[in-house]
Design a protein around this motif. Structure first.
Motif, mmCIF file in Angstrom:
data_model
loop_
_atom_site.group_PDB
_atom_site.id
_atom_site.type_symbol
_atom_site.label_atom_id
_atom_site.label_comp_id
_atom_site.label_asym_id
_atom_site.label_seq_id
_atom_site.Cartn_x
_atom_site.Cartn_y
_atom_site.Cartn_z
ATOM 1 N N ARG A 283 78.841 -8.868 -53.164
ATOM 2 C CA ARG A 283 79.417 -7.579 -52.747
ATOM 3 C C ARG A 283 78.549 -6.931 -51.684
ATOM 4 O O ARG A 283 79.055 -6.303 -50.757
ATOM 5 C CB ARG A 283 79.535 -6.646 -53.956
ATOM 6 C CG ARG A 283 80.653 -7.049 -54.879
ATOM 7 C CD ARG A 283 80.888 -6.000 -55.950
ATOM 8 N NE ARG A 283 81.955 -6.441 -56.832
ATOM 9 C CZ ARG A 283 81.836 -6.545 -58.151
ATOM 10 N NH1 ARG A 283 80.720 -6.186 -58.747
ATOM 11 N NH2 ARG A 283 82.841 -6.983 -58.874
ATOM 12 N N ALA A 284 77.217 -7.076 -51.841
ATOM 13 C CA ALA A 284 76.307 -6.397 -50.915
ATOM 14 C C ALA A 284 76.453 -6.914 -49.486
ATOM 15 O O ALA A 284 76.217 -6.160 -48.549
ATOM 16 C CB ALA A 284 74.862 -6.541 -51.385
ATOM 17 N N VAL A 285 76.832 -8.181 -49.301
ATOM 18 C CA VAL A 285 77.049 -8.636 -47.926
ATOM 19 C C VAL A 285 78.456 -8.289 -47.440
ATOM 20 O O VAL A 285 78.804 -8.590 -46.305
ATOM 21 C CB VAL A 285 76.808 -10.152 -47.702
ATOM 22 C CG1 VAL A 285 75.356 -10.494 -47.892
ATOM 23 C CG2 VAL A 285 77.689 -11.002 -48.556
ATOM 24 N N GLY A 286 79.253 -7.658 -48.296
ATOM 25 C CA GLY A 286 80.548 -7.152 -47.851
ATOM 26 C C GLY A 286 81.738 -8.003 -48.249
ATOM 27 O O GLY A 286 82.822 -7.853 -47.690
ATOM 28 N N MET A 287 81.546 -8.909 -49.218
ATOM 29 C CA MET A 287 82.690 -9.731 -49.634
ATOM 30 C C MET A 287 83.661 -8.914 -50.474
ATOM 31 O O MET A 287 83.260 -8.098 -51.281
ATOM 32 C CB MET A 287 82.213 -10.933 -50.453
ATOM 33 C CG MET A 287 81.529 -11.983 -49.621
ATOM 34 S SD MET A 287 81.180 -13.462 -50.580
ATOM 35 C CE MET A 287 79.734 -14.039 -49.707
ATOM 36 N N GLN B 114 87.228 -13.025 -51.927
ATOM 37 C CA GLN B 114 86.232 -13.842 -51.228
ATOM 38 C C GLN B 114 85.073 -14.191 -52.141
ATOM 39 O O GLN B 114 84.594 -15.324 -52.152
ATOM 40 C CB GLN B 114 85.704 -13.077 -49.997
ATOM 41 C CG GLN B 114 86.756 -12.888 -48.922
ATOM 42 C CD GLN B 114 86.307 -11.910 -47.846
ATOM 43 O OE1 GLN B 114 85.553 -10.969 -48.108
ATOM 44 N NE2 GLN B 114 86.775 -12.124 -46.624
ATOM 45 N N ILE C 104 81.739 -17.705 -54.057
ATOM 46 C CA ILE C 104 80.468 -17.554 -54.778
ATOM 47 C C ILE C 104 80.630 -17.832 -56.273
ATOM 48 O O ILE C 104 79.903 -18.637 -56.843
ATOM 49 C CB ILE C 104 79.896 -16.123 -54.576
ATOM 50 C CG1 ILE C 104 79.757 -15.823 -53.084
ATOM 51 C CG2 ILE C 104 78.558 -15.965 -55.308
ATOM 52 C CD1 ILE C 104 78.879 -16.790 -52.308
ATOM 53 N N ARG D 274 80.084 -1.783 -47.467
ATOM 54 C CA ARG D 274 78.892 -2.554 -47.851
ATOM 55 C C ARG D 274 78.457 -3.513 -46.747
ATOM 56 O O ARG D 274 77.284 -3.849 -46.639
ATOM 57 C CB ARG D 274 79.174 -3.344 -49.127
ATOM 58 C CG ARG D 274 79.362 -2.467 -50.337
ATOM 59 C CD ARG D 274 79.599 -3.329 -51.552
ATOM 60 N NE ARG D 274 79.957 -2.522 -52.695
ATOM 61 C CZ ARG D 274 81.004 -2.772 -53.481
ATOM 62 N NH1 ARG D 274 81.776 -3.812 -53.234
ATOM 63 N NH2 ARG D 274 81.261 -1.996 -54.491
ATOM 64 N N ALA D 275 79.418 -3.971 -45.942
ATOM 65 C CA ALA D 275 79.081 -4.911 -44.878
ATOM 66 C C ALA D 275 78.132 -4.274 -43.858
ATOM 67 O O ALA D 275 77.397 -4.964 -43.171
ATOM 68 C CB ALA D 275 80.356 -5.397 -44.180
ATOM 69 N N ALA E 212 76.447 -17.006 -45.044
ATOM 70 C CA ALA E 212 77.587 -16.638 -45.899
ATOM 71 C C ALA E 212 78.293 -15.369 -45.421
ATOM 72 O O ALA E 212 79.519 -15.338 -45.304
ATOM 73 C CB ALA E 212 77.121 -16.471 -47.352
ATOM 74 N N GLY E 213 77.518 -14.328 -45.129
ATOM 75 C CA GLY E 213 78.133 -13.070 -44.699
ATOM 76 C C GLY E 213 78.918 -13.227 -43.406
ATOM 77 O O GLY E 213 80.121 -12.939 -43.355
ATOM 78 N N VAL F 167 82.701 -13.018 -44.424
ATOM 79 C CA VAL F 167 83.137 -11.626 -44.240
ATOM 80 C C VAL F 167 83.587 -11.374 -42.804
ATOM 81 O O VAL F 167 84.637 -10.794 -42.571
ATOM 82 C CB VAL F 167 82.011 -10.651 -44.641
ATOM 83 C CG1 VAL F 167 82.430 -9.213 -44.385
ATOM 84 C CG2 VAL F 167 81.626 -10.866 -46.100
ATOM 85 N N ARG G 59 69.421 -13.074 -45.143
ATOM 86 C CA ARG G 59 70.843 -13.038 -45.485
ATOM 87 C C ARG G 59 71.432 -11.655 -45.241
ATOM 88 O O ARG G 59 72.544 -11.518 -44.710
ATOM 89 C CB ARG G 59 71.034 -13.436 -46.953
ATOM 90 C CG ARG G 59 72.467 -13.348 -47.424
ATOM 91 C CD ARG G 59 72.630 -13.827 -48.845
ATOM 92 N NE ARG G 59 71.972 -12.950 -49.801
ATOM 93 C CZ ARG G 59 71.920 -13.173 -51.122
ATOM 94 N NH1 ARG G 59 72.484 -14.251 -51.617
ATOM 95 N NH2 ARG G 59 71.313 -12.329 -51.924
ATOM 96 N N MET H 195 74.204 -9.806 -41.361
ATOM 97 C CA MET H 195 75.401 -8.972 -41.180
ATOM 98 C C MET H 195 75.169 -7.879 -40.135
ATOM 99 O O MET H 195 76.032 -7.051 -39.891
ATOM 100 C CB MET H 195 75.801 -8.334 -42.514
ATOM 101 C CG MET H 195 76.377 -9.316 -43.517
ATOM 102 S SD MET H 195 77.882 -10.114 -42.915
ATOM 103 C CE MET H 195 79.047 -8.749 -43.022
#
Lengths: 224, 266
Positions: A129-133, A137, A142, B100-101, B124-125, B129, B173, B177
């Motif tokens: 979630r923290a990377v924005g998924m 997703q 994950i 959050r992104a 991954a991001g 995303v 990581r 972003m």
């Protein structure tokens, strides 16, 4: 002492090889087909059961527990005879068999999915979630890839049971391996040889699967 | 009146702050963990949150990127502002993800994705995303891994790395972003003492590049040297908020003095 003096003779079964192979083909087709359908049902029901919304969680909970907590044989008979009357449609034995077998194994797969997902650390959700998924997703990229690895041993176990469970559809005249055996018995009056061979065929198909399950389990244990 | 000075220096318009918390409340069941928290981090600023365990530092960070939903108050990150109250519904999945992104977060327990290699963790991001092309994401990831000193570990599995290396991957990581701000939740607390310095060096490098950062930490010397401001918390309230060196070396509030005395004795 007639059991001891019984004269075993398997040779006549060779003449029924096509009948038996047809039965085995049906058994395999029902197994593979209903496992695939059951996986889809199980994934959806398992995810629904983890929802925070009670209107999504509730139906999934009811479905899973009803199918887990009633005997498969009762379900097969009920769906073939009672369900069509209830909703006023014709249902072939094939349809009823596929429907029940998929729903039944799906209820167990749902719990396997749920267990695999819940076994992951909460930090995995946080990090994704923290990377924005978004929810979809993070599940796809994950959570599920990790959960599926942990699910493999119980999944193989349930699939072995599923193959054996397909034999119950013989009660509604689906021409699986066991039903063909019953036909041959009726024609030859030699149930001892027939059922011995049927059991042997099930064993030959299933033993490699359980061995595979053991292998996967060992490998996962080393990987962790 | 410990709260009175915390709003000092913050503008009512919330204009220049990159991170802003305005009267943020958060409860878990009957337990109120944040009791009206307000402070800002200006663009390029570094604010260190210190305080005893359970004082609410982690919850603040988790509220800033909405891993926890505040019960009341306003959260601002960059150009995005979200207000919370009983009447406001939680923003939708897409809105939360977008928010959050723009907010990088580094966790105490690293939380790398164990089924992906080091470079795949960093990619991954951007890949998932931002739907970036693979080559482009890989170039970004390689650059960031080189920056945190782990270029040669790109194909390794996270399980093969030391704690300090894992945390540096986690920083890369989050940076992949290109976030507006970075949040650090006790990034060195799970590390063996000899691995702390390598992670702090990376964070210091980000501060030197003017990354806006909010950092919960027990590393007082680091907070004093790298942060512009230090916010001391206890029991869900901000007790003292001031220039880093002043709060660490000459704390004004008795609670801050008592807390820091424990560290100076070591």
């Amino acid at each position: 002492m007639s059991g001891v003096s019984y004269h075993w003779d398997f040779s006549f079964l060779w003449g029924y090889r096509t009948v038996l192979l047809t039965g085995l083909a049906y058994t395999m087709a029902y197994t593979v087909g209903t496992i695939l359908l059951g996986l889809v049902i199980g994934l959806v029901a398992g995810l629904m059961r983890m929802s925070r919304n009670p209107f999504i969680r509730g139906p999934a909970f009811a479905y899973i527990e009803i199918f887990r907590c009633t005997p498969l044989l009762v379900q097969i008979v009920w769906f073939y005879y009672a369900f069509p009357i209830l909703i006023g449609i014709e249902m072939s034995a094939t349809t009823a068999a596929v429907l029940v077998l998929s729903l039944y194994t799906g209820s167990f797969y749902a719990e396997i999915f749920r267990g695999g997902i819940l076994s992951l650390e909460l930090g995995q959700w946080d990090a994704a979630r923290a990377v924005g998924m978004r929810q979809g997703q993070l599940m796809r990229h994950i959570i599920l890839p990790q959960a599926v690895r942990r699910m493999m041993p119980p999944f193989i176990n349930q699939s072995v049971i599923q193959l054996k469970n397909t034999s119950l559809v013989s009660t509604i005249a689906v021409t699986d391996l066991l039903y063909q055996g019953m036909l041959i018995t009726a024609a030859t009056y030699r149930p001892l040889e027939v059922y011995t061979l049927i059991a042997a065929i099930y064993f030959v198909v299933l033993f490699p699967l359980t061995a595979l399950g053991q292998y996967v389990e060992n490998r996962l244990r080393y990987a962790e | 009146m410990p709260n009175s000075e915390t709003m000092a220096g913050t503008s009512a318009a919330h204009s220049e702050a990159m991170i802003g918390l305005y009267d943020v409340h958060k409860s878990f069941g009957p337990l109120e963990v944040l009791k009206g928290i307000s402070f800002e981090v200006p663009r390029g600023g570094v604010v260190a949150l210190i305080g005893p365990s359970g004082s609410g530092k982690s919850t603040i960070l988790r509220c800033v990127n909405l891993l926890e939903t505040p019960n009341a108050g306003t959260i601002k990150v960059g150009a995005q502002t979200l207000a919370f109250s009983k009447r406001h519904r939680l923003p939708g999945d897409r809105r939360l993800a977008d928010f959050r992104a723009r907010t990088g977060m580094v966790f105490q327990s690293f939380n790398l994705f164990p089924h992906k290699s080091v470079i795949e963790n960093v990619m991954a991001g951007p890949l998932i995303v931002k739907r970036m092309a693979r080559d482009e994401a890989r170039a970004i990831a390689e650059r960031l891994l080189a920056r945190v000193g782990l270029a040669e570990k790109a194909e390794a599995a996270p399980a093969r790395l030391s704690g300090g290396q894992r945390q540096r991957v986690a920083i890369a990581r989050a940076m992949a972003m290109e976030p507006d701000v970075m949040l650090f939740d006790e990034p060195t607390s799970a590390l063996d003492p000899e691995l702390v310095a390598e992670v702090l060096a990376v964070i210091r490098g980000l501060a030197d590049d003017n990354m806006t950062m909010l950092l919960a930490t027990h590393e007082m010397a680091f907070a004093r040297d790298v942060a512009d401001r230090v916010v001391f918390m206890r029991d869900g309230v901000v007790v003292e908020d001031g220039p880093a060196r002043q709060v660490i070396e000459t704390p004004q509030h008795p609670a801050t003095q008592a807390f820091l005395a424990h560290f100076h004795r070591r």
